[in-house]
Design an enzyme around this catalytic site. Structure first.
Site, PDB file in Angstrom:
ATOM      1  N   GLU A 119       0.808  -1.221   0.000  1.00  9.79           N
ATOM      2  CA  GLU A 119       0.000   0.000   0.000  1.00  9.79           C
ATOM      3  C   GLU A 119       0.847   1.279   0.000  1.00  9.79           C
ATOM      4  OE1 GLU A 119      -4.051  -1.520   2.206  1.00  9.79           O
ATOM      5  OE2 GLU A 119      -2.275  -1.298   3.445  1.00  9.79           O
ATOM      6  N   ASP A 133     -11.901  -7.034  -2.202  1.00  4.83           N
ATOM      7  CA  ASP A 133     -12.748  -8.224  -1.948  1.00  4.83           C
ATOM      8  C   ASP A 133     -14.125  -7.739  -1.505  1.00  4.83           C
ATOM      9  OD1 ASP A 133     -10.817  -7.795   0.634  1.00  4.83           O
ATOM     10  OD2 ASP A 133     -12.860  -8.257   1.251  1.00  4.83           O
TER      11      ASP A 133
END
Ligand code: ADE
Length: 236
Positions: free
Chosen positions: A11, A197
């Protein structure tokens, strides 16, 4: 100084690679990369997963680097039919879905000491991120509540409860803690999360497959957003 926090290497690594004039300081086991990103003074850190790590990181940025803005970038589980893998959710506000004083008669999610369930993100930063996303992001863009807790959500039952309780669009594990610290330190903030997700029974498999792709999408948006924030300094 703008602070940028991500929980996992994937990230923040893309941002660290783009920095120049970097100075690295380690505080409480966390590495803080101070330097220029797109020519803008920034400090970037990988905080690790979860609320305590995120809070420590944000508080260190406040005290050691006097950050006036903090942006939390990364991935999240999407909540609700309309929020799909690859989309981005930009925070209007954050909730700590596991802050629970209901047995004491309080509203679910009410943050003790702050007296609010939702900690609002800085409106100008939310608008700016949405504007930049509209210009450059490859995927649907949502603005809404992001729910944070010390849990990976991988069940329809849990995600429905978070949706019912807070009308959240995404769930993750750091943003609410960063919002909490920013609120207490009077720091402007926004959370940007690309969806990896759907926080359901398949979330573990989907996360493994899509988190790196989603993390890069959030990083790419950050590269657009940082100069825009810098240009707007003084208006929030
Ligand atoms: N980050 C990415 N997906 C997540 C999920 N399903 N729950 C919590 N944090 C997440």
């Amino acid at each position: 100084m703008i602070g940028i926090i991500g929980a996992m290497d994937m990230e923040v690594d893309g941002l660290k690679e783009q920095m120049s004039s970097v100075d690295i300081q380690t505080v409480s086991g966390m590495d803080f990369y101070q330097g220029l990103l797109c020519g803008v003074p920034c400090v970037v850190a990988r905080c690790g997963v979860g609320k305590v790590n995120a809070a420590m990181c944000a508080q260190t940025m406040a005290l050691q680097y006097q950050t006036s803005v903090i942006v939390n970038t990364g991935v999240a589980g999407g909540i609700g039919k309309g929020v799909r893998v690859g989309d981005v959710v930009i925070s209007s506000g954050l909730v700590e879905h596991d802050f629970d004083l209901t047995d004491l008669g309080e509203e679910k999610g009410l943050v003790s000491g702050i007296g609010q369930v939702v900690i609002p993100a800085t409106p100008v930063l939310t608008e700016l991120a949405a504007e930049k996303a509209k210009e450059t992001y490859g995927g649907a863009i949502h603005v809404g509540i992001i729910a944070t807790g010390d849990q990976f959500i991988g069940s329809s039952e849990k995600l429905q409860e978070i949706k019912r309780s807070f009308d959240a669009m995404a769930c993750e594990m750091e943003g609410g803690a960063i919002a909490h610290v920013c609120y207490l330190n009077d720091i402007d903030f926004v959370v940007i999360r690309a969806i990896s997700d759907n926080a359901d029974e398949k979330a573990d498999i989907t996360f493994d497959q899509f988190a790196p792709i989603a993390a890069k999408k959030s990083t790419d948006l950050m590269m657009q957003l940082i100069p825009a924030i810098n240009a707007q300094r003084g208006s929030f």
